[in-house]
Design a protein around this motif. Structure first.
Motif, PDB file in Angstrom:
ATOM      1  N   LYS A  88      18.585  62.363  22.227  1.00  0.00           N
ATOM      2  CA  LYS A  88      19.762  63.026  22.214  1.00  0.00           C
ATOM      3  C   LYS A  88      19.616  63.842  20.959  1.00  0.00           C
ATOM      4  N   ILE A  89      20.244  64.968  21.070  1.00  0.00           N
ATOM      5  CA  ILE A  89      20.396  65.849  19.982  1.00  0.00           C
ATOM      6  C   ILE A  89      21.077  65.536  18.799  1.00  0.00           C
ATOM      7  N   GLU A  90      20.595  65.316  17.703  1.00  0.00           N
ATOM      8  CA  GLU A  90      21.399  64.842  16.500  1.00  0.00           C
ATOM      9  C   GLU A  90      21.740  65.850  15.672  1.00  0.00           C
ATOM     10  N   VAL A  91      20.966  66.832  15.580  1.00  0.00           N
ATOM     11  CA  VAL A  91      21.340  67.906  14.740  1.00  0.00           C
ATOM     12  C   VAL A  91      20.955  69.499  15.557  1.00  0.00           C
ATOM     13  N   GLU A  92      22.021  70.275  15.467  1.00  0.00           N
ATOM     14  CA  GLU A  92      21.690  71.674  15.683  1.00  0.00           C
ATOM     15  C   GLU A  92      21.875  72.704  14.544  1.00  0.00           C
TER      16      GLU A  92
END
Length: 120
Positions: free
Chosen positions: A112-116
């Motif tokens: 899962k994307i944790e930081v953008e």
């Protein structure tokens, strides 16, 4: 999903303007979004999926029309990727914004994307 699959899916959804779908599908619940700078409308850092979705809704409420939206192919590393997003928008206050951002994403061990993070 692999980082490459996540990157391609994010690009696909963003090209269709389906940002909230991308967030709900690909982002971790405890993710973080980092803007280039704080502004009157947005904090520099937003934590948590629900808060990031609300930030997106606030942005949409400020936009009158999207004149152009282009998303580059992603550049993918082991657990991160980047792409550019070019947006030409007319705001409800009649301001015209033509901007390109470098968008970077970090993927956690759960896929899962944790930081953008966005750079102008």
């Amino acid at each position: 999903m692999t980082t490459n699959q996540i990157a391609n899916r994010l690009v696909e959804l963003c090209r269709q303007g389906q940002f909230e779908t991308a967030q709900k599908e690909l982002f971790a619940k405890d993710c973080t979004s980092i803007e280039p700078q704080a502004s009157a409308a947005f904090e520099k850092e937003t934590k948590g999926l629900d808060a990031i979705i609300e930030k997106g809704k606030k942005w949409e409420s400020m936009v009158q029309s999207v004149n152009k939206m282009e998303v580059s192919e992603p550049m993918v590393a082991t657990n991160s990727f980047a792409c550019t997003m070019h947006m030409d928008v007319t705001m409800k206050d009649k301001q015209h914004w033509d901007m390109t951002e470098l968008c970077t994403y970090t993927v956690n061990k759960d896929g899962k994307i944790e930081v953008e993070q966005f750079f102008m």
